[in-house]
Design an enzyme around this catalytic site. Sequence first.
Site: not given
Ligand code: GLN
Ligand code: ZN
Length: 760
Positions: A16, A19, A117, A436-437, A520, A646, A699
């Site tokens: 890399r 990078k 993409k 989301i986690g 990346r 999700h 983001h």
């Molecule tokens: N559960 C994962 C997180 O919160 C979901 C990540 C994702 O959707 N890319 O990091």
């Molecule tokens: Zn996500």
Amino acid sequence: MVTTHNLGFPRIGARRELKFAQESFWKGQISQEELKTTGAELRHKHWQNQRQLDLVPVGDFSFYDQVLDMSATLGNLPKRVKETGGTELDQYFRAARGRSGQETTSFEGVHAGEMTKWFDTNYHYIVPEFHQHTRFQLNADRLIDQIAEARAQGLTPKPVIIGPVTYLWLGKTKDESDRLALLKSLLPVYSELLDVLSAQGVEWVQVDEPALVTDLDADWRHAFTLAYHHLKTCAPKLLVATYFGELRENLQLACELPVAGLHLDAISAPQEVARVVDWLPPHKQLSLGVINGRNVWRTDLEKVLDWLEPAYQKLGARLWLAPSCSLLHVPVDLDSEEKLDSELRSWLAFAIQKLDELNILATALNDGRDVVREALASSSSAAQSRRTSERVHNPSVRSRTTEIRAELGQRQSPYSERIAIQQEKLELPRFPTTTIGSFPQTPDIRQTRLQFRKGELTEANYTTRIREEVRRCVAEQEALGLDVLVHGEAERNDMVEYFGEQLDGYAFSQFGWVQSYGSRCVKPPILFGDIARPQAMTVEWINYAQSLTEKPLKGMLTGPVTILNWSFVRDDQPRRDSCFQLALAIREEVLDLEAAGVGIIQIDEAALREGLPLRQSDWANYLDWSIEAFRITANGVRDETQIHTHMCYSEFNDIIESIARMDADVITIETSRSDMELLDAFRGFQYPNDIGPGVYDIHSPNIPESKQITALMIKAAERIPAERLWVNPDCGLKTRQWDEVLPALKNMVAAARELRETVQ
Ligand code: GLN
Ligand code: ZN
């Protein structure tokens, strides 16, 4: 004699190097000259790696992205970027990422180009921007310089450019105009470019036109004919390259283009080879992509020769050999992998090894199989060992997958009945809040995992440290007043790797990096065998987290489709079969979590959307098995257990019915950047279950105000009944800092409270 060539080589470097140089430059730690030197050294090395080829690609190296390079060559960087001054490279990086290096204080930056993409790969390119009045202007310096560099190494350069039609196809107009109308003003610049290349003494130019493997309407098809009739008077010979799929209804069009050669991806379109061999006019060269440029498996060379020899007999010197597509999508060198056992290694080939295979095939065709007897025997025995190895074939997994029945994917009761049971049990308020986690992955957490990995930390100490992190995360969520908590995922390096490492049938490389975008890189795990779960993977962490709070805690898993789509997967069985094996393994984990008393389980399918095939007519088949795999994973639970899923990325409109078929009780999705536009899909289609449209764009470092969040949710409530709405960020928080996350979530919770008061 057959001609050998390559469509493109990975540019990041075996370690890399690119990078690290890019990132140092962006941080102002190295100069432009130093960055350019690293680029030149990498090109030099990579051409040495390809020196056995008759023609080497030139122009495939890039400091960020090959599509952006083409934009620069065509003088089509966005106007806002051109106005910023600085060197060419500065402008180039500003187009890619908003700012160049060494200007953090004095320069605010411009907004970066959109990224999307590259066909159905996990590589992302910078979308060319067009306006009705876009004018192109040639800048061929990069190609001219690199042609000279390759020549200085005694090699025959074959410049690689993106063809005019695919270039337009990849871009977007920023006004309402039709980008295809720009073809007329674009073609003279392409002619000029080809003339310049010809003046450099170039004989062949590879013109990439992968848009030919997509669904094209009559105008786009016609554009191909127009374009290549315009370019046919130019001096260099053109090899039009298609890859990533079948040509289908565009096959005849591709064969008849007035060019000197065609490259066909014989890996993704094996059944088209015979037709192209028959149809291609006799003055044209046919390049066949016979080595898979998208995966890491070694080729069974004798098997390829069995069908290639007859083609060679027909084509003779008109036959060229290459990998199926650019090798950008595979790691550089298998020889770096010292930790893989020798059996597994014998099944693999990275970029350098793939080029060796290509040379063996060429020698076998030119001089007979006998000359490369040993190499062929070793290839065959590797293929044989893969076919029969017990590590690959696990009879108990096989028998379980053949026993899969539709009932496995069926919840006990319909959503309307089970949601009532869940509500009674969970006692959540209206507009429940959750995340989301993942929570911020601090340097400390990364350090802890690294030390444990290196053996510098005992398992007991590691567990204690991660538990501290889980405790902190749960405490913060309680203090914020969130309704459904998570454990924070501190123990996970990556949402796919974490599970892959614990499943049988997976292997991990040390240096198997592949560029995802810019600097990346990702290191996809290698799914080589039947998948089994030797033991529970997440239950202890989730149990521990649940023990810390009275509030419901959500167990967190990655779904089978996402694990599949973000891995290198086996090529000896359909993707669907591997996906079903993953589904059964994750299903066991779901049931173990439920048995441990976890009342809410989230199964992430972040990559479900991006796995859609290039051709719309293939979507139904993919969606059928991928949704079925999710259903098998998720739906074995009791009514009272609430399943969440999700998904990242918007653009659900065209697959919303399939998403409904997953039958998750709650789905959380990314919407905040599109200002709830995404929810338009829910106008035409009555999405039946609960949904959490993301209201915090994770983001961006911006902290959303509670007013903004309330406004977004009120928009959502115009389309979806309020009693089915959840309030949550649009993805995991792991890339953010605690000092961003806390105020943002605080505002989110305040917004939910307000909504409970104001929305009826
Ligand atoms: N559960 C994962 C997180 O919160 C979901 C990540 C994702 O959707 N890319 O990091
Ligand atoms: Zn996500």
